[in-house]
Write a protein that holds these residues in place. Structure first.
Motif, mmCIF file in Angstrom:
data_model
loop_
_atom_site.group_PDB
_atom_site.id
_atom_site.type_symbol
_atom_site.label_atom_id
_atom_site.label_comp_id
_atom_site.label_asym_id
_atom_site.label_seq_id
_atom_site.Cartn_x
_atom_site.Cartn_y
_atom_site.Cartn_z
ATOM 1 N N ASN A 1 0.825 -1.209 0.000
ATOM 2 C CA ASN A 1 0.000 0.000 0.000
ATOM 3 C C ASN A 1 0.861 1.261 0.000
ATOM 4 O O ASN A 1 0.552 2.238 -0.686
ATOM 5 N N LEU A 2 1.943 1.247 0.793
ATOM 6 C CA LEU A 2 2.844 2.393 0.826
ATOM 7 C C LEU A 2 3.498 2.599 -0.533
ATOM 8 O O LEU A 2 3.666 3.734 -0.996
ATOM 9 N N ARG A 3 3.888 1.480 -1.202
ATOM 10 C CA ARG A 3 4.491 1.590 -2.523
ATOM 11 C C ARG A 3 3.500 2.189 -3.522
ATOM 12 O O ARG A 3 3.852 3.046 -4.340
ATOM 13 N N MET A 4 2.238 1.751 -3.429
ATOM 14 C CA MET A 4 1.219 2.272 -4.330
ATOM 15 C C MET A 4 0.959 3.750 -4.073
ATOM 16 O O MET A 4 0.732 4.531 -5.005
ATOM 17 N N LYS A 5 0.995 4.175 -2.797
ATOM 18 C CA LYS A 5 0.793 5.590 -2.468
ATOM 19 C C LYS A 5 1.906 6.447 -3.069
ATOM 20 O O LYS A 5 1.654 7.534 -3.586
ATOM 21 N N ARG A 6 3.149 5.938 -2.979
ATOM 22 C CA ARG A 6 4.266 6.681 -3.574
ATOM 23 C C ARG A 6 4.101 6.771 -5.093
ATOM 24 O O ARG A 6 4.365 7.815 -5.698
ATOM 25 N N ALA A 7 3.658 5.653 -5.702
ATOM 26 C CA ALA A 7 3.455 5.653 -7.150
ATOM 27 C C ALA A 7 2.345 6.628 -7.551
ATOM 28 O O ALA A 7 2.460 7.345 -8.553
ATOM 29 N N LEU A 8 1.265 6.681 -6.743
ATOM 30 C CA LEU A 8 0.169 7.609 -7.028
ATOM 31 C C LEU A 8 0.627 9.057 -6.892
ATOM 32 O O LEU A 8 0.221 9.926 -7.675
ATOM 33 N N ALA A 9 1.478 9.317 -5.884
ATOM 34 C CA ALA A 9 2.003 10.667 -5.709
ATOM 35 C C ALA A 9 2.856 11.080 -6.900
ATOM 36 O O ALA A 9 2.784 12.220 -7.380
ATOM 37 N N GLU A 10 3.670 10.139 -7.419
ATOM 38 C CA GLU A 10 4.490 10.435 -8.597
ATOM 39 C C GLU A 10 3.602 10.679 -9.818
ATOM 40 O O GLU A 10 3.886 11.574 -10.628
ATOM 41 N N CYS A 11 2.542 9.880 -9.942
ATOM 42 C CA CYS A 11 1.610 10.075 -11.063
ATOM 43 C C CYS A 11 0.965 11.460 -10.992
ATOM 44 O O CYS A 11 0.782 12.120 -12.018
ATOM 45 N N GLN A 12 0.605 11.878 -9.770
ATOM 46 C CA GLN A 12 -0.018 13.187 -9.590
ATOM 47 C C GLN A 12 0.920 14.300 -10.017
ATOM 48 O O GLN A 12 0.521 15.272 -10.667
ATOM 49 N N LYS A 13 2.217 14.155 -9.676
ATOM 50 C CA LYS A 13 3.202 15.155 -10.084
ATOM 51 C C LYS A 13 3.323 15.215 -11.601
ATOM 52 O O LYS A 13 3.443 16.290 -12.190
ATOM 53 N N GLU A 14 3.297 14.028 -12.233
ATOM 54 C CA GLU A 14 3.412 13.986 -13.689
ATOM 55 C C GLU A 14 2.195 14.626 -14.358
ATOM 56 O O GLU A 14 2.320 15.298 -15.384
ATOM 57 N N LEU A 15 1.006 14.431 -13.754
ATOM 58 C CA LEU A 15 -0.204 15.024 -14.319
ATOM 59 C C LEU A 15 -0.176 16.551 -14.202
ATOM 60 O O LEU A 15 -0.662 17.261 -15.084
ATOM 61 N N ILE B 1 6.567 4.260 -21.031
ATOM 62 C CA ILE B 1 5.577 3.370 -20.424
ATOM 63 C C ILE B 1 5.913 3.259 -18.942
ATOM 64 O O ILE B 1 7.009 2.815 -18.583
ATOM 65 N N LYS B 2 5.015 3.687 -18.087
ATOM 66 C CA LYS B 2 5.238 3.617 -16.642
ATOM 67 C C LYS B 2 4.915 2.206 -16.157
ATOM 68 O O LYS B 2 3.795 1.720 -16.349
ATOM 69 N N LYS B 3 5.891 1.559 -15.532
ATOM 70 C CA LYS B 3 5.735 0.163 -15.137
ATOM 71 C C LYS B 3 5.282 0.036 -13.683
ATOM 72 O O LYS B 3 5.573 0.881 -12.843
ATOM 73 N N THR B 4 4.605 -1.070 -13.420
ATOM 74 C CA THR B 4 4.210 -1.399 -12.053
ATOM 75 C C THR B 4 5.154 -2.415 -11.434
ATOM 76 O O THR B 4 5.245 -2.530 -10.219
ATOM 77 N N GLN B 5 5.828 -3.192 -12.291
ATOM 78 C CA GLN B 5 6.827 -4.163 -11.858
ATOM 79 C C GLN B 5 8.080 -3.970 -12.716
ATOM 80 O O GLN B 5 8.071 -3.244 -13.702
#
Length: 461
Positions: free
Chosen positions: A160-174, A426-430
């Protein structure tokens, strides 16, 4: 750390109940702990060590060394200034004697400051060594305690923490202003393919993380009544072979793994007609794949369970001779890559005649299928991690880092133009993407990435 420890302690209870009737009247319950008693002493040790580390390493101690170094530097500058004044104004009498005494006192203070600095450095080194040992001990104890986390509370919290960091990075990119897109090759009715967005969906495959190789998606040309159906092929034998397809009636049934149906190509695995490698596609209610231990494309008809095939040129590489990959990894048994787009099915492979560079052929539908038009490219297959087709254009990807893949190459089958300057991210999840394929029906790019099923939106100009 405290929340993780509490999660381990909470999840550590794993009990079973056995009940039986005695003399037909009374019920007796026997309570058994299947995993043994929880090591509370180790948990307390980790608590105490963490508390001691927090008390030992405080900000004042961490900044004390910097303060001493700065003070020593200033005293040395002051001493240098005093010596300069003495050299210029020494009268060889009383003034010189007084100045020398002052310099002597300054040297004594500097020596005292240096001794204090040495003691502080020694203490910090001992503290660092002690803290390192305690951290190693705490890490070892935490790993042992995590074995009691039957419900995987800690690992899910970490995810969950990893996903939160990924979402925060996505928000910055948007929020960032994207650069103006450059015109890409292609002949799509919806416009020029220019970018990727996503991931749009991201879920673990129903067979779990033990199976990193596979393929999935929707049929671009589905049979009547199968428009919403999803298919899944997971390499369940040595991450190389598979002998059946799993079907799900909808996205929701795939997500919760409810009501799957199976289409068996063969009863055993591996054997004749077995699927070899992850690069398979569904088209027209048939599965196209690299047939077991041969340089040929097999076509499995889902309705009547028949298998037909078409051979590739005799010089084509197969059986893990020319797989995709990058410097750190090779995606085994990816010699043949099947792809779909608006015009049908394609096969991407290599030949010795083309010096290991990519060869692209149309797969003409029929019983058996056959190879249609063929193009030779200058792209070396081992330089790419994956390929896919959109509107008659071949695209290739390469590994950038664990977070990004890049579409860097294209070959237009109409104009025969090759480009190596595409920079579509392409933004990867793994870390790895073992499978990529485009579906022209929903215009999504389907990926199988280290056992996770992912989709991306394709963007057009």
């Amino acid at each position: 750390m405290e929340s993780s420890l509490m999660s381990v302690q909470t999840a550590a209870i794993f009990l079973t109940l056995f009940s039986q009737c005695v003399n037909g009247k009374d019920c007796v319950c026997e309570l058994n702990n299947l995993q043994g008693p929880f090591p509370t002493d180790k948990l307390n040790t980790v608590y105490n060590d963490a508390s001691q580390c927090s008390k030992s390493i405080i900000s004042t101690e961490l900044t004390e060394l910097d303060s001493l170094m700065l003070g020593l530097q200033r005293r040395l500058e002051q001493l240098e200034e005093s010596l300069s004044v003495l050299e210029k104004e020494d009268d060889g009498d009383l003034y010189g004697a007084v100045s020398l005494r002052i310099i002597e006192l300054e040297l004594a203070e500097i020596l005292e400051l240096m001794e204090k600095l040495n003691n502080t450095m020694t203490f910090n080194m001992e503290l660092s060594e002690l803290t390192t040992n305690k951290l190693k001990s705490m890490s070892k104890n935490m790993k042992e305690l995590e074995t009691y986390d039957i419900s995987q509370v800690v690992s899910k919290e970490r995810e969950n923490l990893r996903m939160k960091r990924a979402l925060a990075e996505c928000q910055k990119e948007l929020e960032a202003t994207p650069p103006p897109p450059t015109r890409r090759p292609g002949h799509c009715p919806q416009g020029q393919f220019i970018n990727m967005e996503g991931p749009r969906t991201y879920t673990l495959n129903p067979y779990g993380t033990s199976y990193p190789y596979g393929a999935w998606g929707k049929d671009p040309k589905p049979a009547l009544g199968k428009e919403d159906m999803y298919w899944l092929v997971v390499l369940t034998s040595s991450n190389v072979y598979a002998n059946y397809i799993t079907h799900y009636s909808s996205w929701s049934t795939l997500m919760v793994n409810v009501g799957p149906t199976y289409s068996y190509i063969s009863s055993s695995n591996p054997t004749t007609n077995t699927i070899q490698g992850p690069n398979v596609v569904m088209y027209g209610d048939a599965l196209y794949y690299n047939c077991y231990y041969t340089a040929s494309v097999c076509r499995f008809n889902v309705t009547d369970k028949s298998v037909t095939n078409t051979p590739l040129p005799k010089t084509a590489s197969f059986n893990n001779k020319a797989p995709f990959g990058h410097l750190d990894a090779a995606y085994t048994y990816t010699d043949l890559d099947l792809a779909t787009d608006e015009s049908g099915v394609w096969v991407i492979y290599t030949t010795t005649e083309n010096f290991g560079n990519v060869v692209l052929s149309e797969v003409t539908q029929g019983v058996p299928p056959s190879l249609g038009r063929t193009w030779q490219t200058s792209l070396h297959k081992r330089a790419a991690t994956n390929t896919f087709m959109i509107c008659g254009v071949l695209y290739a990807t390469r590994f950038v880092d664990k977070d990004k893949e890049e579409i860097f190459y294209s070959f237009d089958t109409v104009t025969k133009e090759e480009r190596y300057d595409l920079k579509i991210q392409i933004k990867k999840t793994q870390t790895n993407i073992q499978y990529l394929n485009y579906n022209p029906r929903d215009r999504l790019l389907y990926a199988f990435s280290d056992a996770y099923m992912v989709t991306y939106d394709t963007v057009y100009q």
